[in-house]
Design a protein around this motif. Structure first.
Motif, PDB file in Angstrom:
ATOM      1  N   VAL A 170       0.862  -1.194   0.000  1.00 39.40           N
ATOM      2  CA  VAL A 170       0.000   0.000   0.000  1.00 39.40           C
ATOM      3  C   VAL A 170       0.896   1.242   0.000  1.00 39.40           C
ATOM      4  O   VAL A 170       1.909   1.293   0.702  1.00 39.40           O
ATOM      5  CB  VAL A 170      -0.923  -0.004   1.239  1.00 39.40           C
ATOM      6  CG1 VAL A 170      -1.778   1.262   1.290  1.00 39.40           C
ATOM      7  CG2 VAL A 170      -1.795  -1.256   1.247  1.00 39.40           C
ATOM      8  N   ALA A 171       0.533   2.228  -0.824  1.00 36.31           N
ATOM      9  CA  ALA A 171       1.325   3.468  -0.925  1.00 36.31           C
ATOM     10  C   ALA A 171       1.436   4.154   0.432  1.00 36.31           C
ATOM     11  O   ALA A 171       0.466   4.218   1.193  1.00 36.31           O
ATOM     12  CB  ALA A 171       0.663   4.421  -1.928  1.00 36.31           C
ATOM     13  N   SER A 172       2.653   4.659   0.729  1.00 36.20           N
ATOM     14  CA  SER A 172       2.882   5.365   2.000  1.00 36.20           C
ATOM     15  C   SER A 172       4.079   6.276   1.829  1.00 36.20           C
ATOM     16  O   SER A 172       5.004   5.957   1.090  1.00 36.20           O
ATOM     17  CB  SER A 172       3.154   4.359   3.110  1.00 36.20           C
ATOM     18  OG  SER A 172       3.742   5.004   4.216  1.00 36.20           O
ATOM     19  N   ASN A 173       4.063   7.425   2.524  1.00 40.23           N
ATOM     20  CA  ASN A 173       5.163   8.382   2.368  1.00 40.23           C
ATOM     21  C   ASN A 173       6.172   8.347   3.504  1.00 40.23           C
ATOM     22  O   ASN A 173       7.056   9.183   3.572  1.00 40.23           O
ATOM     23  CB  ASN A 173       4.604   9.807   2.230  1.00 40.23           C
ATOM     24  CG  ASN A 173       4.074  10.031   0.820  1.00 40.23           C
ATOM     25  OD1 ASN A 173       4.708   9.601  -0.146  1.00 40.23           O
ATOM     26  ND2 ASN A 173       2.918  10.644   0.697  1.00 40.23           N
ATOM     27  N   SER A 174       6.056   7.368   4.420  1.00 44.92           N
ATOM     28  CA  SER A 174       7.024   7.362   5.515  1.00 44.92           C
ATOM     29  C   SER A 174       7.778   6.033   5.553  1.00 44.92           C
ATOM     30  O   SER A 174       7.203   4.976   5.316  1.00 44.92           O
ATOM     31  CB  SER A 174       6.324   7.611   6.853  1.00 44.92           C
ATOM     32  OG  SER A 174       5.514   6.512   7.182  1.00 44.92           O
ATOM     33  N   ILE A 175       9.085   6.126   5.842  1.00 40.20           N
ATOM     34  CA  ILE A 175       9.943   4.942   5.977  1.00 40.20           C
ATOM     35  C   ILE A 175      10.702   5.099   7.292  1.00 40.20           C
ATOM     36  O   ILE A 175      11.326   6.143   7.540  1.00 40.20           O
ATOM     37  CB  ILE A 175      10.947   4.834   4.804  1.00 40.20           C
ATOM     38  CG1 ILE A 175      10.223   4.832   3.455  1.00 40.20           C
ATOM     39  CG2 ILE A 175      11.813   3.584   4.950  1.00 40.20           C
ATOM     40  CD1 ILE A 175      11.156   4.961   2.262  1.00 40.20           C
ATOM     41  N   ASN A 176      10.671   4.083   8.128  1.00 36.29           N
ATOM     42  CA  ASN A 176      11.404   4.138   9.403  1.00 36.29           C
ATOM     43  C   ASN A 176      12.914   4.085   9.144  1.00 36.29           C
ATOM     44  O   ASN A 176      13.374   3.213   8.415  1.00 36.29           O
ATOM     45  CB  ASN A 176      11.006   2.960  10.309  1.00 36.29           C
ATOM     46  CG  ASN A 176       9.532   3.001  10.686  1.00 36.29           C
ATOM     47  OD1 ASN A 176       8.931   4.073  10.742  1.00 36.29           O
ATOM     48  ND2 ASN A 176       8.937   1.843  10.922  1.00 36.29           N
ATOM     49  N   PRO A 177      13.687   5.023   9.734  1.00 38.86           N
ATOM     50  CA  PRO A 177      15.138   5.026   9.491  1.00 38.86           C
ATOM     51  C   PRO A 177      15.889   4.050  10.411  1.00 38.86           C
ATOM     52  O   PRO A 177      15.353   3.582  11.415  1.00 38.86           O
ATOM     53  CB  PRO A 177      15.534   6.469   9.821  1.00 38.86           C
ATOM     54  CG  PRO A 177      14.534   6.890  10.859  1.00 38.86           C
ATOM     55  CD  PRO A 177      13.256   6.147  10.575  1.00 38.86           C
ATOM     56  N   ASN A 178      17.152   3.771  10.034  1.00 38.48           N
ATOM     57  CA  ASN A 178      18.087   2.978  10.864  1.00 38.48           C
ATOM     58  C   ASN A 178      17.553   1.593  11.224  1.00 38.48           C
ATOM     59  O   ASN A 178      17.849   1.060  12.293  1.00 38.48           O
ATOM     60  CB  ASN A 178      18.459   3.749  12.143  1.00 38.48           C
ATOM     61  CG  ASN A 178      19.208   5.034  11.809  1.00 38.48           C
ATOM     62  OD1 ASN A 178      20.244   5.005  11.160  1.00 38.48           O
ATOM     63  ND2 ASN A 178      18.653   6.165  12.225  1.00 38.48           N
ATOM     64  N   ILE A 179      16.768   1.029  10.325  1.00 37.60           N
ATOM     65  CA  ILE A 179      16.232  -0.323  10.555  1.00 37.60           C
ATOM     66  C   ILE A 179      17.276  -1.353  10.118  1.00 37.60           C
ATOM     67  O   ILE A 179      17.946  -1.184   9.091  1.00 37.60           O
ATOM     68  CB  ILE A 179      14.916  -0.521   9.767  1.00 37.60           C
ATOM     69  CG1 ILE A 179      13.823   0.421  10.291  1.00 37.60           C
ATOM     70  CG2 ILE A 179      14.463  -1.973   9.796  1.00 37.60           C
ATOM     71  CD1 ILE A 179      13.403   0.201  11.721  1.00 37.60           C
ATOM     72  N   LYS A 180      17.407  -2.421  10.896  1.00 40.20           N
ATOM     73  CA  LYS A 180      18.299  -3.535  10.521  1.00 40.20           C
ATOM     74  C   LYS A 180      17.532  -4.503   9.633  1.00 40.20           C
ATOM     75  O   LYS A 180      16.517  -5.063  10.058  1.00 40.20           O
ATOM     76  CB  LYS A 180      18.765  -4.280  11.776  1.00 40.20           C
ATOM     77  CG  LYS A 180      19.883  -3.598  12.524  1.00 40.20           C
ATOM     78  CD  LYS A 180      20.374  -4.517  13.640  1.00 40.20           C
ATOM     79  CE  LYS A 180      21.491  -3.834  14.407  1.00 40.20           C
ATOM     80  NZ  LYS A 180      21.912  -4.649  15.562  1.00 40.20           N
TER      81      LYS A 180
END
Length: 407
Positions: free
Chosen positions: A346-356
């Motif tokens: 699903v389209a989304s404009n946020s990505i969590n940073p510093n993920i392993k």
């Protein structure tokens, strides 16, 4: 080795020589073992191809191919027709979970002698090489194309050739056509009509140098980088505009993701289309399942949705790739669902940073997620897994000014 990837700009410019195609290299290595007058140029420097080469040239009774699925399938057929030789083919713990029964049963139809050392249907397997005179075999058409290619590659050395009937709907047709095209390049006669493939016997071939085209699956990560950049011009070599590799479908797929492709000689330049208007995409990847991971990560980075189908073979790859994608993309904040053969983001404009990002011993997991560093810092666990198909990947990423830190 865990790597932190980040970059301060997304204006990409570089010239990169990508290693030869693993798919083509492994087919040609097997053909070279059958017909020693063939010489090869621009072969892949991947772990899989090195494992394949070592197995074909060695004399060990127990052959460990580690994670190399192509090698397991191709070598099963090769040793089954290698009269008088007895070997045990084994691999990593994951390889011993990957099915081989369909190929074994097809070879047994032809008169091969193969037994299971542990669990029926899975490696390790013991193969007693036989002279094969039978020439007709049936195989389900929706299995991994590597089973079918394994049979086709050894077919010219069978006394009466091979007549292969594919039952049901055929998957990964480009890989079957690649195998037949390489046979045709050696003047080995073949035909592919409807669901029937014939390969005619040939005792010997003329001396010939075969040059391996660079790997299109490896190129996919640069298509993704260009799509996620602000501006980009990345030139890759050595590529052909009319390729045997199914993943050359990247050109048409990434047109819908803002990437333009231009050929000059054996070089291919990828550029970002300025002002491109992005929209959700829907792709049927029956013929090109290996680029699914790259595409879904690109869509996440672009903030658009995607629906990908034709992915049933991904469940028996280095890992269950559909489940691995669901877990890792969810960590990044994605809304993703998977079935046995499809994936929906699903389209989304946020990505969590510093993920392993866990890589599951799967080279494509590591490389598919790397381009996201253009959007957020990202950590790739067990990053050395890229050596399976593209050992120079991290160095090539540094040439695009990525800051790569070992943690």
């Amino acid at each position: 080795m865990n790597l932190l990837l980040q970059t301060t700009h997304s204006n990409l410019k570089a010239q990169i020589a990508v290693t030869g195609s693993k798919s083509e290299t492994n087919r040609l290595l097997l053909l070279q073992a059958l017909f020693p007058y063939i010489t090869l140029a621009n072969t892949s420097n991947s772990d899989d191809s090195e494992v394949m080469q070592k197995a074909l040239k060695g004399s060990d009774e127990v052959i460990d191919i580690h994670h190399a699925g192509t090698a397991m399938r191709f070598l099963t057929a090769f040793f089954a027709v290698n009269e008088g030789r007895e070997v045990v083919l084994t691999g990593s713990a994951r390889m011993q979970e990957r099915p081989i029964k369909v190929l074994v049963e097809s070879l047994e139809q032809l008169g091969a002698i193969i037994s299971y050392e542990k669990e029926v249907g899975y490696p390790p397997i013991r193969i007693k090489g036989q002279k094969i005179t039978a020439s007709k075999v049936n195989i389900p058409a929706n299995v991994s194309s590597q089973y079918i290619s394994a049979l086709l590659l050894v077919a010219p050395k069978l006394e009466n050739g091979l007549e292969l009937t594919l039952e049901g709907e055929i998957t990964s047709v480009p890989y079957i056509k690649m195998t037949l095209a390489l046979l045709n390049d050696l003047n080995i006669k073949t035909s592919f009509e409807g669901n029937a493939i014939k390969v005619f016997p040939k005792a010997a071939v003329e001396p010939k140098e075969m040059t391996v085209e660079s790997d299109w699956s490896s190129a996919s990560y640069f298509f993704s980088l260009v799509a996620l950049s602000e501006t980009a011009s990345i030139t890759l070599s050595s590529y052909k505009e009319t390729s045997l590799q199914g993943d050359s479908a990247l050109i048409e797929i990434y047109k819908q993701l803002g990437v333009e492709t231009h050929f000059e000689g054996n070089k291919m330049t990828l550029t970002k289309v300025p002002g491109f208007r992005f929209a959700d995409v829907d792709f049927e990847l029956n013929n090109t399942p290996d680029i699914a991971q790259t595409i879904v990560v690109t869509c996440l980075g672009l903030g658009i949705g995607c629906h990908l189908t034709g992915l049933h073979t991904l469940k028996i790859k280095e890992t269950d790739r559909l489940e691995a994608l669901r877990i890792e993309l969810t960590k990044l904040g994605a809304d993703i669902s998977v079935t046995n053969e499809s994936l929906t983001l699903v389209a989304s404009n946020s990505i969590n940073p510093n993920i392993k990002i866990a890589t599951y011993n799967d080279h494509r997991m590591a490389m598919a997620f790397a381009p996201l560093a253009l959007k957020v810092p990202i950590i790739i666990e067990n990053a050395e897994v890229v050596s399976k198909s593209y050992p120079d990947f991290w160095e090539d990423l540094k040439s695009l000014d990525f800051n790569i830190t070992e943690l």
